[in-house]
Design a protein around this motif. Sequence first.
Motif, PDB file in Angstrom:
ATOM      1  N   ALA A  55       0.835  -1.204   0.000  1.00  0.00           N
ATOM      2  CA  ALA A  55       0.000   0.000   0.000  1.00  0.00           C
ATOM      3  C   ALA A  55       0.871   1.256   0.000  1.00  0.00           C
ATOM      4  O   ALA A  55       0.621   2.191  -0.772  1.00  0.00           O
ATOM      5  N   VAL A  56       1.898   1.267   0.830  1.00  0.00           N
ATOM      6  CA  VAL A  56       2.812   2.419   0.880  1.00  0.00           C
ATOM      7  C   VAL A  56       3.510   2.597  -0.468  1.00  0.00           C
ATOM      8  O   VAL A  56       3.545   3.701  -1.025  1.00  0.00           O
ATOM      9  N   LEU A  57       4.055   1.503  -0.998  1.00  0.00           N
ATOM     10  CA  LEU A  57       4.735   1.564  -2.286  1.00  0.00           C
ATOM     11  C   LEU A  57       3.779   2.042  -3.384  1.00  0.00           C
ATOM     12  O   LEU A  57       4.132   2.903  -4.191  1.00  0.00           O
ATOM     13  N   GLY A  58       2.580   1.491  -3.402  1.00  0.00           N
ATOM     14  CA  GLY A  58       1.610   1.873  -4.421  1.00  0.00           C
ATOM     15  C   GLY A  58       1.227   3.332  -4.341  1.00  0.00           C
ATOM     16  O   GLY A  58       1.198   4.040  -5.358  1.00  0.00           O
ATOM     17  N   LEU A  59       0.936   3.829  -3.149  1.00  0.00           N
ATOM     18  CA  LEU A  59       0.553   5.234  -2.987  1.00  0.00           C
ATOM     19  C   LEU A  59       1.696   6.172  -3.353  1.00  0.00           C
ATOM     20  O   LEU A  59       1.486   7.189  -4.020  1.00  0.00           O
ATOM     21  N   ARG A  60       2.898   5.815  -2.943  1.00  0.00           N
ATOM     22  CA  ARG A  60       4.051   6.671  -3.282  1.00  0.00           C
ATOM     23  C   ARG A  60       4.311   6.666  -4.788  1.00  0.00           C
ATOM     24  O   ARG A  60       4.608   7.707  -5.371  1.00  0.00           O
ATOM     25  N   SER A  61       4.190   5.512  -5.408  1.00  0.00           N
ATOM     26  CA  SER A  61       4.405   5.412  -6.857  1.00  0.00           C
ATOM     27  C   SER A  61       3.319   6.160  -7.622  1.00  0.00           C
ATOM     28  O   SER A  61       3.606   6.858  -8.605  1.00  0.00           O
ATOM     29  N   LEU A  62       2.075   6.025  -7.177  1.00  0.00           N
ATOM     30  CA  LEU A  62       0.972   6.744  -7.811  1.00  0.00           C
ATOM     31  C   LEU A  62       1.183   8.248  -7.691  1.00  0.00           C
ATOM     32  O   LEU A  62       1.022   8.985  -8.672  1.00  0.00           O
ATOM     33  N   TYR A  63       1.580   8.709  -6.527  1.00  0.00           N
ATOM     34  CA  TYR A  63       1.863  10.135  -6.337  1.00  0.00           C
ATOM     35  C   TYR A  63       2.943  10.611  -7.318  1.00  0.00           C
ATOM     36  O   TYR A  63       2.794  11.655  -7.955  1.00  0.00           O
ATOM     37  N   GLU A  64       4.032   9.859  -7.411  1.00  0.00           N
ATOM     38  CA  GLU A  64       5.129  10.260  -8.303  1.00  0.00           C
ATOM     39  C   GLU A  64       4.657  10.380  -9.750  1.00  0.00           C
ATOM     40  O   GLU A  64       5.021  11.320 -10.458  1.00  0.00           O
ATOM     41  N   GLU A  65       3.857   9.421 -10.195  1.00  0.00           N
ATOM     42  CA  GLU A  65       3.333   9.468 -11.569  1.00  0.00           C
ATOM     43  C   GLU A  65       2.447  10.696 -11.776  1.00  0.00           C
ATOM     44  O   GLU A  65       2.554  11.387 -12.783  1.00  0.00           O
ATOM     45  N   MET A  66       1.560  10.948 -10.828  1.00  0.00           N
ATOM     46  CA  MET A  66       0.642  12.077 -10.944  1.00  0.00           C
ATOM     47  C   MET A  66       1.395  13.407 -10.862  1.00  0.00           C
ATOM     48  O   MET A  66       1.134  14.325 -11.647  1.00  0.00           O
ATOM     49  N   ALA A  67       2.323  13.513  -9.936  1.00  0.00           N
ATOM     50  CA  ALA A  67       3.087  14.755  -9.768  1.00  0.00           C
ATOM     51  C   ALA A  67       3.936  15.044 -11.006  1.00  0.00           C
ATOM     52  O   ALA A  67       4.028  16.188 -11.459  1.00  0.00           O
ATOM     53  N   SER A  68       4.522  14.011 -11.557  1.00  0.00           N
ATOM     54  CA  SER A  68       5.311  14.176 -12.774  1.00  0.00           C
ATOM     55  C   SER A  68       4.442  14.652 -13.938  1.00  0.00           C
ATOM     56  O   SER A  68       4.860  15.492 -14.735  1.00  0.00           O
ATOM     57  N   ALA A  69       3.230  14.145 -14.005  1.00  0.00           N
ATOM     58  CA  ALA A  69       2.334  14.491 -15.114  1.00  0.00           C
ATOM     59  C   ALA A  69       1.886  15.947 -15.083  1.00  0.00           C
ATOM     60  O   ALA A  69       1.634  16.535 -16.132  1.00  0.00           O
ATOM     61  N   VAL A  70       1.786  16.536 -13.905  1.00  0.00           N
ATOM     62  CA  VAL A  70       1.265  17.909 -13.809  1.00  0.00           C
ATOM     63  C   VAL A  70       2.362  18.961 -13.734  1.00  0.00           C
ATOM     64  O   VAL A  70       2.067  20.158 -13.712  1.00  0.00           O
ATOM     65  N   ARG A  71       3.584  18.531 -13.753  1.00  0.00           N
ATOM     66  CA  ARG A  71       4.711  19.438 -13.526  1.00  0.00           C
ATOM     67  C   ARG A  71       4.693  20.680 -14.423  1.00  0.00           C
ATOM     68  O   ARG A  71       4.897  21.790 -13.961  1.00  0.00           O
ATOM     69  N   ASP A  72       4.446  20.537 -15.705  1.00  0.00           N
ATOM     70  CA  ASP A  72       4.516  21.669 -16.621  1.00  0.00           C
ATOM     71  C   ASP A  72       3.153  22.096 -17.160  1.00  0.00           C
ATOM     72  O   ASP A  72       3.080  22.873 -18.105  1.00  0.00           O
ATOM     73  N   ALA A  73       2.082  21.603 -16.564  1.00  0.00           N
ATOM     74  CA  ALA A  73       0.747  21.910 -17.065  1.00  0.00           C
ATOM     75  C   ALA A  73       0.041  22.888 -16.127  1.00  0.00           C
ATOM     76  O   ALA A  73       0.425  23.054 -14.983  1.00  0.00           O
ATOM     77  N   GLU A  74      -0.981  23.536 -16.653  1.00  0.00           N
ATOM     78  CA  GLU A  74      -1.738  24.504 -15.866  1.00  0.00           C
ATOM     79  C   GLU A  74      -3.227  24.221 -15.961  1.00  0.00           C
ATOM     80  O   GLU A  74      -3.707  23.645 -16.924  1.00  0.00           O
ATOM     81  N   LYS A  75      -3.930  24.643 -14.941  1.00  0.00           N
ATOM     82  CA  LYS A  75      -5.380  24.590 -14.798  1.00  0.00           C
ATOM     83  C   LYS A  75      -5.993  23.307 -15.367  1.00  0.00           C
ATOM     84  O   LYS A  75      -5.664  22.223 -14.914  1.00  0.00           O
ATOM     85  N   GLY A  76      -6.865  23.404 -16.347  1.00  0.00           N
ATOM     86  CA  GLY A  76      -7.580  22.240 -16.861  1.00  0.00           C
ATOM     87  C   GLY A  76      -6.673  21.187 -17.450  1.00  0.00           C
ATOM     88  O   GLY A  76      -6.915  19.989 -17.313  1.00  0.00           O
ATOM     89  N   GLU A  77      -5.615  21.619 -18.109  1.00  0.00           N
ATOM     90  CA  GLU A  77      -4.681  20.654 -18.707  1.00  0.00           C
ATOM     91  C   GLU A  77      -3.978  19.854 -17.618  1.00  0.00           C
ATOM     92  O   GLU A  77      -3.746  18.659 -17.771  1.00  0.00           O
TER      93      GLU A  77
END
Length: 190
Positions: A59-81
């Motif tokens: 559970a810890v590994l999964g949540l941390r990995s999911l966070y990393e994927e999501m955080a990486s995806a939003v790094r250069d995007a704004e608002k709706g994108e």
Amino acid sequence: MSPRIGLNTQTILEAAALLADQEGIHAVTLASLSKKLNVRPPSLYNHVEGLGGIRKELAVLGLRSLYEEMASAVRDAEKGEAVCDMAKAYVAFAKNRPGLYDATLLKPAGEDKRIEEAGERIVNLALSVLKDYQLDDVSAVHAVRGLRSIMHGFATLMQIRAFGLPYDIEDSLKMTVRAFLAGLDARQTK
């Protein structure tokens, strides 16, 4: 009894995550894991606190990995994108790591501060991505819950191959998230 050379918590966790992804989270048992690692089940207890301990670690590994994927995806995007990119990353994680994703949904016995903190990081990320929608604190929580429901719904339906029509699923996800965001925008104009 001395621990087997090369067997450690990380090795066990990696094997458990792989087994979960290949066969499902409920296929991860002490017997199946010991067979995969070619050890006797009691050997696992030198490194983990039984099946409950393995599930907590997953559970810890999964949540941390999911966070990393999501955080990486939003790094250069704004608002709706950013919101669309975060949703896409969430669904992709569930598709690519199905067992580990399922581990994030389990409620392991006993409290574990690491699980709570990892979950809070995901919620805080979603709140920060939705900040441009100028929601009060209560409305922001409702919005995060709604967005999670959309993402989890798509992830679950993809896992069971419920999208049978020949249309792009990512386009469907983006359209659904944009409709959700249009609803948040409409709240501001009232």
